[in-house]
Motif scaffolding. Structure first.
Motif, mmCIF file in Angstrom:
data_model
loop_
_atom_site.group_PDB
_atom_site.id
_atom_site.type_symbol
_atom_site.label_atom_id
_atom_site.label_comp_id
_atom_site.label_asym_id
_atom_site.label_seq_id
_atom_site.Cartn_x
_atom_site.Cartn_y
_atom_site.Cartn_z
ATOM 1 N N ALA A 79 -29.876 13.413 -2.431
ATOM 2 C CA ALA A 79 -30.135 13.608 -3.866
ATOM 3 C C ALA A 79 -30.228 15.102 -4.167
ATOM 4 O O ALA A 79 -29.663 15.598 -5.151
ATOM 5 C CB ALA A 79 -31.427 12.900 -4.266
ATOM 6 N N ARG A 80 -30.928 15.803 -3.291
ATOM 7 C CA ARG A 80 -31.109 17.239 -3.471
ATOM 8 C C ARG A 80 -29.759 17.971 -3.421
ATOM 9 O O ARG A 80 -29.483 18.847 -4.229
ATOM 10 C CB ARG A 80 -32.003 17.681 -2.321
ATOM 11 N N ARG A 81 -28.935 17.553 -2.468
ATOM 12 C CA ARG A 81 -27.620 18.185 -2.368
ATOM 13 C C ARG A 81 -26.753 17.853 -3.576
ATOM 14 O O ARG A 81 -26.079 18.722 -4.129
ATOM 15 C CB ARG A 81 -26.917 17.711 -1.095
ATOM 16 N N LEU A 82 -26.774 16.596 -3.974
ATOM 17 C CA LEU A 82 -25.961 16.194 -5.130
ATOM 18 C C LEU A 82 -26.406 16.955 -6.380
ATOM 19 O O LEU A 82 -25.573 17.389 -7.175
ATOM 20 C CB LEU A 82 -26.067 14.685 -5.342
ATOM 21 N N TYR A 85 -24.916 20.255 -6.898
ATOM 22 C CA TYR A 85 -23.551 20.265 -7.448
ATOM 23 C C TYR A 85 -23.575 20.021 -8.959
ATOM 24 O O TYR A 85 -22.536 19.892 -9.587
ATOM 25 C CB TYR A 85 -22.693 19.158 -6.832
ATOM 26 N N GLY A 86 -24.780 19.822 -9.502
ATOM 27 C CA GLY A 86 -24.893 19.585 -10.942
ATOM 28 C C GLY A 86 -25.016 18.118 -11.310
ATOM 29 O O GLY A 86 -25.084 17.775 -12.481
ATOM 30 N N VAL A 87 -25.074 17.237 -10.307
ATOM 31 C CA VAL A 87 -25.227 15.806 -10.621
ATOM 32 C C VAL A 87 -26.636 15.566 -11.158
ATOM 33 O O VAL A 87 -27.617 16.047 -10.574
ATOM 34 C CB VAL A 87 -24.980 14.920 -9.374
ATOM 35 N N ALA A 88 -26.749 14.856 -12.259
ATOM 36 C CA ALA A 88 -28.046 14.668 -12.911
ATOM 37 C C ALA A 88 -28.307 13.189 -13.173
ATOM 38 O O ALA A 88 -27.412 12.345 -13.035
ATOM 39 C CB ALA A 88 -28.076 15.450 -14.215
ATOM 40 N N ARG A 89 -29.530 12.894 -13.534
ATOM 41 C CA ARG A 89 -29.977 11.543 -13.890
ATOM 42 C C ARG A 89 -28.993 10.913 -14.886
ATOM 43 O O ARG A 89 -28.635 11.545 -15.878
ATOM 44 C CB ARG A 89 -31.354 11.707 -14.539
ATOM 45 N N GLY A 90 -28.552 9.707 -14.601
ATOM 46 C CA GLY A 90 -27.671 8.999 -15.530
ATOM 47 C C GLY A 90 -26.188 9.289 -15.326
ATOM 48 O O GLY A 90 -25.336 8.571 -15.858
ATOM 49 N N GLY A 114 -31.585 8.280 -9.975
ATOM 50 C CA GLY A 114 -31.232 7.630 -11.239
ATOM 51 C C GLY A 114 -29.807 7.916 -11.677
ATOM 52 O O GLY A 114 -29.480 7.787 -12.861
ATOM 53 N N ALA A 115 -28.947 8.322 -10.736
ATOM 54 C CA ALA A 115 -27.530 8.474 -11.059
ATOM 55 C C ALA A 115 -26.818 7.163 -10.741
ATOM 56 O O ALA A 115 -27.399 6.269 -10.114
ATOM 57 C CB ALA A 115 -26.924 9.631 -10.276
ATOM 58 N N VAL A 116 -25.585 7.036 -11.170
ATOM 59 C CA VAL A 116 -24.894 5.751 -11.162
ATOM 60 C C VAL A 116 -23.651 5.805 -10.263
ATOM 61 O O VAL A 116 -22.626 6.355 -10.651
ATOM 62 C CB VAL A 116 -24.470 5.401 -12.615
ATOM 63 N N PRO A 117 -23.737 5.254 -9.035
ATOM 64 C CA PRO A 117 -22.538 5.268 -8.192
ATOM 65 C C PRO A 117 -21.413 4.399 -8.783
ATOM 66 O O PRO A 117 -21.688 3.359 -9.379
ATOM 67 C CB PRO A 117 -23.013 4.664 -6.853
ATOM 68 N N ALA A 196 -35.274 -1.421 -14.948
ATOM 69 C CA ALA A 196 -34.481 -2.408 -14.200
ATOM 70 C C ALA A 196 -33.283 -2.905 -14.995
ATOM 71 O O ALA A 196 -32.357 -3.487 -14.431
ATOM 72 C CB ALA A 196 -35.369 -3.579 -13.797
ATOM 73 N N ASP A 197 -33.295 -2.693 -16.319
ATOM 74 C CA ASP A 197 -32.145 -3.188 -17.090
ATOM 75 C C ASP A 197 -31.143 -2.089 -17.431
ATOM 76 O O ASP A 197 -30.178 -2.325 -18.141
ATOM 77 C CB ASP A 197 -32.617 -3.894 -18.369
ATOM 78 N N GLU A 198 -31.357 -0.894 -16.876
ATOM 79 C CA GLU A 198 -30.378 0.179 -17.085
ATOM 80 C C GLU A 198 -29.136 -0.064 -16.247
ATOM 81 O O GLU A 198 -29.214 -0.697 -15.189
ATOM 82 C CB GLU A 198 -30.959 1.508 -16.571
ATOM 83 N N LEU A 199 -28.038 0.537 -16.664
ATOM 84 C CA LEU A 199 -26.834 0.511 -15.829
ATOM 85 C C LEU A 199 -27.174 1.179 -14.496
ATOM 86 O O LEU A 199 -27.604 2.332 -14.457
ATOM 87 C CB LEU A 199 -25.709 1.282 -16.526
#
Ligand code: J2J
Length: 561
Positions: A79-82, A85-90, A114-117, A196-199
């Motif tokens: 998560a820290r590495r991602l 790279y600028g990857v953020a929640r959502g 909280g990011a979405v694969p 729990a109901d988020e994408l």
């Protein structure tokens, strides 16, 4: 410790979901719980801290063995590495990794933050990856260096160009091979507060159209299917599951798959390749109790086991699914591979059927199981009159609705409007495109298919897509892709092509053209047949489909002659 920064990306799009009354009902029934995937990662990695979670290789080929505590740390590190790279929640992040341990670190890391694969396969190329990144507005594309000779940097450039052409900002390239071992990089990222109901992630549809369809899944409905599957399959802390299929496919992910094992505190063993040699060695060494195969692999393993007599004594269950298992092969599974056969008939859109441990042998051998949940609704209807249900024992088209079956695909209206209207009934049933017979016990036997798709060794290919790329060639006047019966693959892809008069018949050139167009290798036709005339179809009917049927019959006849 930082909270993830705000993304520069669009927020996830809304998508069709279960109605409010149903959602309330599934929650009241206790099927849906408030657990998110971020909670899942934190809870299981703590609860089972000392158990072995993962055995496999990293992307440098080194053997790795992680406890649940290690896995938790690796997810935090990823998560820290991602984030660096600028990857953020959502943010949506396309993951196209092979079965290496980093796959798990990245996926759990994304869940944690909280990011979405978006679950792609390592075999996908610029056409597919470009579509996933565009539809999902992906912030990043995660790959590993050059494990199979593919130039991933070059691939990323091609994907970026395609995405930019669509007016979407291209994804950042994340090459996990560049991650220095032990080097954290960036700043620690907090566990996200996710509902729990988020994408939660986007899974891929097998595909019946030239355009990829992304399947939106949320924790409450998906984790219900994971828990139910783990229970049916009797997973516990002693479970050791060998994953030979691509880890991001829905079957090894959740039926009961990797998530089922992590839910139960067992061990996931990642096989670097699906060969019997590798599989047998890992089964003996790690005392594997369960594995999941597609029918051609089951066949290959059976034949290898007969010759080599490996030690498979630890194997309790051999799951087979993804395509129809031949009854003859089914009968050999238990005597030769030692584990009891479990047939699994599932789909990334939802419904998963299992044969049960205590089912009579005849049902295990000849059916593809029954729905995992008492709340799965199954309708078997007359394909020509879908308002009429057929009686048990009669073949019909399978429609389904239930607590973990989606109500629509993900993406902007231009991607989904038409496809959602044709894939779902007005009252929310998913049209699976499968033809089945239902037994009085509720078990289903898959008898055929009523969709424009080829199932090649469990990999699904939309006939439309192959045809579209062939028709894009100037010398091709007409093209129809058909699935021909194949003793090993189940079906193989045959492209039937009508060329411009005088054009030379060069099958290798056409195959190469599809490859350079950027299509995944598994979609390249196995053979080409050239015809001067296509058989005439009845006017007014869906002529491509009828043409496909005529050609399939003709070619199959020629094969048996
Ligand atoms: C015949 N056809 C089958 C089977 C899938 C578990 C297992 C498989 C998948 C999967 C999955 C079949 N016999 N046993 O997601 O969670 C064909 C059907 C189905 C389509 C779905 C899971 N098992 N099929 O294969 O999304 O045609 O999921 O509709 O890739 O595969 O494909 P897919």
């Amino acid at each position: 410790m930082t909270t993830p920064t705000r993304s520069t990306r669009s927020r996830a799009l809304p998508y069709p979901r279960h109605g409010e009354a149903e959602r309330r009902r599934f929650r009241e029934l206790g099927l849906w719980t408030p657990e998110s995937f971020a909670d899942f990662v934190v809870d299981r990695t703590r609860r089972y801290a000392a158990n072995t979670a993962v055995v496999g290789r990293d992307c440098h080929g080194a053997e790795v063995r992680w406890t649940y505590a290690d896995l938790g740390q690796q997810a935090a590190l990823a998560a820290r590495r991602l984030a660096s790279y600028g990857v953020a929640r959502g943010d949506r992040v396309v993951v196209a990794l092979p079965n290496v341990v980093e796959y798990l670190a990245v996926v759990l890391g994304l869940f944690r933050m909280g990011a979405v694969p978006v679950f792609a396969l390592p075999t996908h190329r610029e056409i597919e990856l470009g579509q996933f990144c565009t539809i999902a507005d992906a912030a990043a594309l995660v790959v590993v260096g050059d494990p199979d000779g593919t130039d991933h940097r070059g691939l990323h450039k091609l994907v970026s160009d395609r995405v930019a052409e669509q007016g979407v900002e291209p994804p950042v390239l994340v090459d996990v091979e560049e991650w220095e071992r032990g080097d954290a990089g960036g700043v620690a990222v907090e566990v996200a507060d996710v509902a729990a109901d988020e994408l939660a992630f986007l899974q891929l549809s097998g595909g019946t159209t030239g355009i990829s369809k992304l399947i939106p899944r949320a924790a409450e409905e998906y984790l219900y299917s994971v828990r139910a599957s783990a229970e049916i399959c009797g997973l516990d802390q002693d479970t050791v599951m060998l994953v030979v299929l691509p880890a991001s496919h829905n079957f090894p992910m959740s039926s009961p798959g990797i998530l089922g094992v992590l839910h139960a505190g067992g061990t996931v063993v990642l096989a670097p390749d699906p060969s019997p040699r590798t599989g047998f060695a890992l089964i003996a060494r790690e005392h594997v109790t369960v594995t999941a195969l597609v029918p051609p692999l089951a066949q290959a393993w059976i034949s290898a086991a007969r010759r080599r007599r490996p030690d498979l004594s630890s194997l309790r269950t051999v799951q087979v699914g993804g395509a129809k298992l031949n009854d003859v092969v089914a009968r050999d599974v238990e005597p030769v591979l030692h584990g009891r056969l479990q047939q699994v008939f599932g789909m990334a859109e939802g419904l998963v059927n299992y044969t049960r441990d205590d089912d009579p042998d005849e049902l295990v051998l000849t059916t593809q199981g029954r729905p995992m949940s008492a709340y799965d609704e199954v309708r078997v209807v007359d394909p020509d009159d879908p308002s009429r249900e057929v009686t048990d024992g009669q073949e019909g088209a399978l429609l389904t609705r239930g607590p973990y079956t989606i109500r629509g695909y993900y993406g902007g209206p231009s991607w989904t409007e038409a496809v959602n209207a044709s894939s779902f009934t007005e009252d929310g049933f998913y049209r699976t495109g499968d033809l089945v017979r239902r037994h009085p016990s509720g078990h289903l036997t898959v008898t055929g298919r009523d969709k424009d798709q080829i199932n090649r060794a469990g990999e699904k290919i939309a006939t439309d897509e192959i045809e579209g790329h062939l028709l894009a060639r100037r010398e091709v006047l007409d093209a129809v892709a058909v699935g021909l019966p194949d003793a090993y693959l189940g079906e193989r892809i045959c492209a039937v092509v009508r060329l411009e008069p005088g054009a030379e018949r060069r099958p290798e050139e056409l195959a190469e053209a599809l490859r350079t167009a950027g299509l995944a290798t598994y979609k390249i036709p196995d053979s080409f047949v050239f015809l001067d005339d296509f058989p005439a179809t009845h006017v007014g009917k869906n002529s491509r489909r009828e043409l496909r049927r005529l050609l399939t019959d003709q070619l199959a006849d020629q094969l048996t002659d």
